[in-house]
Design an enzyme around this catalytic site. Structure first.
Site, PDB file in Angstrom:
ATOM      1  N   GLY A 185       0.811  -1.221   0.000  1.00 27.67           N
ATOM      2  CA  GLY A 185       0.000   0.000   0.000  1.00 27.67           C
ATOM      3  C   GLY A 185       0.839   1.262   0.000  1.00 27.67           C
ATOM      4  O   GLY A 185       1.982   1.264  -0.453  1.00 27.67           O
ATOM      5  N   VAL A 238       0.525  -3.969   6.615  1.00 24.31           N
ATOM      6  CA  VAL A 238      -0.872  -4.147   6.195  1.00 24.31           C
ATOM      7  C   VAL A 238      -1.723  -3.022   6.786  1.00 24.31           C
ATOM      8  O   VAL A 238      -1.257  -2.261   7.633  1.00 24.31           O
ATOM      9  CB  VAL A 238      -1.414  -5.527   6.622  1.00 24.31           C
ATOM     10  CG1 VAL A 238      -0.588  -6.644   6.000  1.00 24.31           C
ATOM     11  CG2 VAL A 238      -1.423  -5.668   8.131  1.00 24.31           C
ATOM     12  N   GLU A 262       6.542   4.086  10.442  1.00 19.66           N
ATOM     13  CA  GLU A 262       6.890   4.904   9.274  1.00 19.66           C
ATOM     14  C   GLU A 262       6.352   6.328   9.453  1.00 19.66           C
ATOM     15  O   GLU A 262       5.198   6.499   9.807  1.00 19.66           O
ATOM     16  CB  GLU A 262       6.287   4.255   8.010  1.00 19.66           C
ATOM     17  CG  GLU A 262       6.684   4.937   6.738  1.00 19.66           C
ATOM     18  CD  GLU A 262       8.184   5.199   6.679  1.00 19.66           C
ATOM     19  OE1 GLU A 262       8.959   4.245   6.626  1.00 19.66           O
ATOM     20  OE2 GLU A 262       8.580   6.394   6.695  1.00 19.66           O
ATOM     21  N   CYS A 313      -4.145   8.751   8.566  1.00 22.82           N
ATOM     22  CA  CYS A 313      -3.474   8.573   9.854  1.00 22.82           C
ATOM     23  C   CYS A 313      -3.997   9.406  11.013  1.00 22.82           C
ATOM     24  O   CYS A 313      -4.239   8.870  12.093  1.00 22.82           O
ATOM     25  CB  CYS A 313      -1.986   8.874   9.698  1.00 22.82           C
ATOM     26  SG  CYS A 313      -1.145   7.607   8.764  1.00 22.82           S
ATOM     27  N   PHE A 314      -4.138  10.715  10.801  1.00 27.43           N
ATOM     28  CA  PHE A 314      -4.357  11.592  11.963  1.00 27.43           C
ATOM     29  C   PHE A 314      -5.571  11.184  12.794  1.00 27.43           C
ATOM     30  O   PHE A 314      -5.465  10.930  13.994  1.00 27.43           O
ATOM     31  CB  PHE A 314      -4.483  13.046  11.513  1.00 27.43           C
ATOM     32  CG  PHE A 314      -3.163  13.700  11.197  1.00 27.43           C
ATOM     33  CD1 PHE A 314      -1.969  13.044  11.454  1.00 27.43           C
ATOM     34  CD2 PHE A 314      -3.106  14.977  10.664  1.00 27.43           C
ATOM     35  CE1 PHE A 314      -0.743  13.639  11.171  1.00 27.43           C
ATOM     36  CE2 PHE A 314      -1.897  15.584  10.376  1.00 27.43           C
ATOM     37  CZ  PHE A 314      -0.721  14.921  10.632  1.00 27.43           C
ATOM     38  N   LYS A 317       4.927   6.787  17.589  1.00 29.40           N
ATOM     39  CA  LYS A 317       4.273   7.013  16.304  1.00 29.40           C
ATOM     40  C   LYS A 317       2.894   7.657  16.517  1.00 29.40           C
ATOM     41  O   LYS A 317       2.535   8.647  15.874  1.00 29.40           O
ATOM     42  CB  LYS A 317       4.148   5.681  15.555  1.00 29.40           C
ATOM     43  CG  LYS A 317       3.268   5.690  14.354  1.00 29.40           C
ATOM     44  CD  LYS A 317       3.830   6.529  13.228  1.00 29.40           C
ATOM     45  CE  LYS A 317       2.780   6.717  12.165  1.00 29.40           C
ATOM     46  NZ  LYS A 317       3.224   7.258  10.940  1.00 29.40           N
ATOM     47  N   VAL A 331      -9.473  23.749   5.746  1.00 28.93           N
ATOM     48  CA  VAL A 331     -10.841  23.268   5.836  1.00 28.93           C
ATOM     49  C   VAL A 331     -10.935  22.040   6.763  1.00 28.93           C
ATOM     50  O   VAL A 331     -12.026  21.557   7.070  1.00 28.93           O
ATOM     51  CB  VAL A 331     -11.360  23.003   4.404  1.00 28.93           C
ATOM     52  CG1 VAL A 331     -10.505  21.984   3.691  1.00 28.93           C
ATOM     53  CG2 VAL A 331     -12.799  22.591   4.359  1.00 28.93           C
TER      54      VAL A 331
HETATM   55  C1  UDX Z   1       0.858  12.270   8.384  1.00 26.12           C
HETATM   56  C2  UDX Z   1       2.185  12.568   9.100  1.00 26.12           C
HETATM   57  O1  UDX Z   1       2.663  13.857   8.680  1.00 26.12           O
HETATM   58  C3  UDX Z   1       3.208  11.488   8.789  1.00 26.12           C
HETATM   59  O2  UDX Z   1       4.397  11.714   9.528  1.00 26.12           O
HETATM   60  C4  UDX Z   1       2.628  10.123   9.163  1.00 26.12           C
HETATM   61  O3  UDX Z   1       3.520   9.099   8.811  1.00 26.12           O
HETATM   62  C5  UDX Z   1       1.296   9.897   8.452  1.00 26.12           C
HETATM   63  O4  UDX Z   1       0.391  10.975   8.748  1.00 26.12           O
HETATM   64  P1  UDX Z   1      -0.051  12.536   5.891  1.00 26.12           P
HETATM   65  O5  UDX Z   1      -1.383  12.227   6.491  1.00 26.12           O
HETATM   66  O6  UDX Z   1       0.387  11.778   4.688  1.00 26.12           O
HETATM   67  O7  UDX Z   1       1.102  12.327   6.981  1.00 26.12           O
HETATM   68  O8  UDX Z   1       0.001  14.093   5.489  1.00 26.12           O
HETATM   69  P2  UDX Z   1       0.256  15.451   6.305  1.00 26.12           P
HETATM   70  O9  UDX Z   1       1.160  16.294   5.484  1.00 26.12           O
HETATM   71  O10 UDX Z   1       0.646  15.250   7.694  1.00 26.12           O
HETATM   72  O11 UDX Z   1      -1.182  16.153   6.248  1.00 26.12           O
HETATM   73  C6  UDX Z   1      -2.309  15.634   6.929  1.00 26.12           C
HETATM   74  C7  UDX Z   1      -3.486  16.574   6.790  1.00 26.12           C
HETATM   75  O12 UDX Z   1      -3.276  17.790   7.520  1.00 26.12           O
HETATM   76  C8  UDX Z   1      -3.770  16.996   5.338  1.00 26.12           C
HETATM   77  O13 UDX Z   1      -5.160  17.010   5.114  1.00 26.12           O
HETATM   78  C9  UDX Z   1      -3.196  18.391   5.268  1.00 26.12           C
HETATM   79  O14 UDX Z   1      -3.778  19.181   4.277  1.00 26.12           O
HETATM   80  C10 UDX Z   1      -3.509  18.914   6.672  1.00 26.12           C
HETATM   81  N1  UDX Z   1      -2.633  20.020   7.106  1.00 26.12           N
HETATM   82  C11 UDX Z   1      -1.294  19.831   7.236  1.00 26.12           C
HETATM   83  C12 UDX Z   1      -3.208  21.248   7.432  1.00 26.12           C
HETATM   84  O15 UDX Z   1      -4.421  21.432   7.337  1.00 26.12           O
HETATM   85  N2  UDX Z   1      -2.384  22.255   7.861  1.00 26.12           N
HETATM   86  C13 UDX Z   1      -1.040  22.100   8.013  1.00 26.12           C
HETATM   87  O16 UDX Z   1      -0.374  23.066   8.434  1.00 26.12           O
HETATM   88  C14 UDX Z   1      -0.478  20.842   7.686  1.00 26.12           C
HETATM   89  P1  ADP Z   2      -1.283   1.823   4.188  1.00 23.48           P
HETATM   90  O1  ADP Z   2      -1.725   3.227   3.845  1.00 23.48           O
HETATM   91  O2  ADP Z   2      -1.116   1.608   5.674  1.00 23.48           O
HETATM   92  O3  ADP Z   2      -0.100   1.354   3.413  1.00 23.48           O
HETATM   93  P2  ADP Z   2      -3.054   0.355   2.438  1.00 23.48           P
HETATM   94  O4  ADP Z   2      -4.490   0.009   2.657  1.00 23.48           O
HETATM   95  O5  ADP Z   2      -2.685   1.304   1.350  1.00 23.48           O
HETATM   96  O6  ADP Z   2      -2.516   0.847   3.851  1.00 23.48           O
HETATM   97  O7  ADP Z   2      -2.217  -0.998   2.182  1.00 23.48           O
HETATM   98  C1  ADP Z   2      -2.283  -2.145   2.938  1.00 23.48           C
HETATM   99  C2  ADP Z   2      -2.181  -3.360   1.987  1.00 23.48           C
HETATM  100  O8  ADP Z   2      -2.026  -4.534   2.769  1.00 23.48           O
HETATM  101  C3  ADP Z   2      -3.411  -3.586   1.098  1.00 23.48           C
HETATM  102  O9  ADP Z   2      -3.030  -3.525  -0.263  1.00 23.48           O
HETATM  103  C4  ADP Z   2      -3.901  -4.995   1.500  1.00 23.48           C
HETATM  104  O10 ADP Z   2      -4.376  -5.751   0.396  1.00 23.48           O
HETATM  105  C5  ADP Z   2      -2.638  -5.619   2.069  1.00 23.48           C
HETATM  106  N1  ADP Z   2      -2.884  -6.730   3.002  1.00 23.48           N
HETATM  107  C6  ADP Z   2      -3.723  -6.773   4.065  1.00 23.48           C
HETATM  108  N2  ADP Z   2      -3.650  -7.963   4.699  1.00 23.48           N
HETATM  109  C7  ADP Z   2      -2.728  -8.722   4.019  1.00 23.48           C
HETATM  110  C8  ADP Z   2      -2.195 -10.044   4.186  1.00 23.48           C
HETATM  111  N3  ADP Z   2      -2.580 -10.827   5.192  1.00 23.48           N
HETATM  112  N4  ADP Z   2      -1.280 -10.476   3.291  1.00 23.48           N
HETATM  113  C9  ADP Z   2      -0.868  -9.682   2.277  1.00 23.48           C
HETATM  114  N5  ADP Z   2      -1.325  -8.424   2.079  1.00 23.48           N
HETATM  115  C10 ADP Z   2      -2.249  -7.951   2.924  1.00 23.48           C
END
Ligand code: UDX
Ligand code: ADP
Length: 464
Positions: free
Chosen positions: A10, A86, A158, A273-274, A217, A267
């Site tokens: 992913g 995963v 990560e 993640c967040f 994390k 917005v």
């Molecule tokens: C986040 C963390 O930054 C990263 O370290 C972690 O591994 C995964 O989650 P991500 O969700 O990919 O990464 O993007 P990020 O740049 O953090 O932005 C998250 C959201 O916050 C976005 O919707 C972004 O537009 C918003 N954002 C970010 C704001 O609204 N204002 C800001 O100042 C920064």
């Molecule tokens: P992330 O943003 O955390 O990388 P994603 O949903 O993009 O999450 O990716 C997770 C991936 O893991 C998916 O493509 C899903 O098909 C795969 N996955 C989930 N369970 C298994 C498993 N048991 N074996 C192999 N792949 C798996």
């Protein structure tokens, strides 16, 4: 030759493992997934995720020391180190629904490793998981392993952000590796340290215990999201008082103790993640009988929901309290620029609300497909169904097409191509209904210049 297997191709597993292959030509990296279509895409010219710089990395090493496959078992058998990447979505039902992480995918992958491994492995938790998940993984591995096989567990969360993933992976602020504080744990940790220090300075590879690493994390994401909710809360005060949120953010950010990053009002934050990680932390706090701590972190998510609704209400209020039958051009659907990812994007809330108000939404995003937009808007819980979407949403091929005949244009994602020097806003103005409104949910436009053209402009965190 070291063999690495990454389970899960992913947004995290794909780029992070590809960069290891790119940096270490003598390490064989096999990324596996059960999803055949995803693996086929990784093996094609059209990779399944959009990420600046990713194509170069993958195309340089694919077929040499980087492989994508659905043969999960073989990759496990061959590997010395196994990353588990995963998905860990928020649970939709049962205990902890809406808050706790669903660990079913982690458990399935872990059980598979235990079943098929014929030699000892270092198993690395890469997915974001609740604190002490490594313990459950270890128990499953030990209970199912054949005699003589050792499994050592590491936590290596990560921190890449989408849109800048390759840059973040090539030059990370830090890499965290947590291990059990035993001689075997340290030895396993060293194996991973030896991989990362091939391209990352030693002092940036931080080692610690497993539980600190897992919690760090969640903590890092919670602190980042908290900054955004803080500036968004201030943006509401700015709109009511005449203060300018960009000026306030600048004034605060120049204090070196506060720092300038992650203070851009918007917005609302999105992304996979967040929200998920904060809810995870809330759940953990509740489980630990810490209700005040849970309430504290929960407020970050509540504020984000409030910000999304506040912005949509502002649109309706400004358009004379009704958007029924009005054409609203929405520019951007991804949760941030430079990604095609829409998970938890504020655009989904905004769009479904406008549909429920019977508006006609003309959408344009440079990287999100029509299929994805339709899928997001018809997900259970979003509040709109297929018939609503067919009737009220038009997916356009350009910003100009979306804006033609519109009563208002709304900036939802901060794509560079929507900036003043990229789009001809005079041309857009001429093609719109009058009065023509602009709602800038990302503070990327020059409001005074737009007003000179004739637009009426409403910006997050500004009253004029
Ligand atoms: C986040 C963390 O930054 C990263 O370290 C972690 O591994 C995964 O989650 P991500 O969700 O990919 O990464 O993007 P990020 O740049 O953090 O932005 C998250 C959201 O916050 C976005 O919707 C972004 O537009 C918003 N954002 C970010 C704001 O609204 N204002 C800001 O100042 C920064
Ligand atoms: P992330 O943003 O955390 O990388 P994603 O949903 O993009 O999450 O990716 C997770 C991936 O893991 C998916 O493509 C899903 O098909 C795969 N996955 C989930 N369970 C298994 C498993 N048991 N074996 C192999 N792949 C798996």
């Amino acid at each position: 030759m070291v063999n690495i297997c990454c389970i899960g191709a992913g947004y995290v597993g794909g780029p992070s493992s590809a960069v290891i292959a790119y940096q270490c030509h003598d390490v064989n990296v096999t990324i596996v997934d059960l999803n055949q279509a995803r693996i086929d895409a990784w093996n094609s010219d059209n990779l399944p995720i959009y990420e600046p710089g990713l194509d170069e990395v993958v195309f340089a090493r694919r077929g040499k020391n980087l492989f994508f496959s659905t043969d999960v078992d073989q990759a496990i058998i061959d590997a010395d180190l196994i990353f588990v990447s995963v998905n860990t979505p928020t649970k939709k039902s049962g205990m902890g629904a809406g808050m706790a992480a669903d660990l079913a995918y982690i458990e399935t992958a872990t059980r598979r490793i235990a079943q098929v491994a014929t030699t000892s492995k270092v198993v690395i938790e890469k997915s974001t998981v609740p604190c002490r998940t490594a313990e459950s993984m270890r128990t499953i591995l030990e209970a199912n392993s054949t005699k003589g096989i050792r499994f050592d567990i590491l936590s290596n969360p990560e921190f890449l952000a989408e849109g800048t993933a390759i840059k973040d992976l090539q030059k990370p602020d830090r890499v965290l590796i947590g291990c059990l504080q035993t001689p075997e744990g340290f030895a396993a940790q060293q194996k991973l340290v030896d991989i990362y220090t091939r391209w990352i300075p030693k002092e940036r590879v931080i080692t610690m215990n497993l539980w600190s690493s897992e919690l760090s994390k969640l903590a890092a994401n919670a602190l980042l999201a908290q900054r955004i909710s803080s500036i968004n809360a201030l943006s509401a005060i700015c709109e009511a008082t005449g203060a300018d949120v960009d000026e306030v953010a600048y004034a605060c950010g120049t204090d070196s103790r506060i720092g300038p990053k992650f203070l851009k009002a918007s917005v609302g934050f999105g992304g996979s993640c967040f929200q998920k990680d904060i809810l995870n932390l809330v759940y953990l706090s509740e489980q630990l009988y810490l209700p005040e701590v849970a309430a504290y972190w929960k407020a970050v998510v509540t504020m984000n929901e409030y910000q999304k609704m506040r912005f949509t209400h502002r649109i309706v209020r400004t358009l004379f309290n009704t958007v029924t039958h009005k054409r609203i051009a929405m520019l951007g659907f991804a949760f941030k620029k430079d990604t095609g990812d829409t998970r938890e994007s504020a655009a989904i809330t905004l769009c479904s609300y406008l549909i429920q108000e019977r508006a006609h939404v003309a959408l344009y995003d440079p990287k999100v497909s029509a299929k994805q937009i339709k899928m997001d808007l018809t997900e259970p819980g979003v509040g709109t169904n297929e018939a609503d979407v067919d009737k009220h949403v038009q997916i356009c091929n350009s910003a100009y097409e979306a804006c033609a005949g519109a009563d208002a244009l709304v900036i939802v994602t901060e794509w560079d191509e929507f900036k003043m020097n990229q789009l001809d806003y005079k041309r857009i103005f001429d093609s719109m209904q009058k009065p023509a409104f602009v709602f800038d949910g990302r503070l990327i436009l020059d409001a005074p210049k737009l007003r000179e053209i004739g637009f009426r402009v409403e910006t997050i965190g500004k009253s004029v």
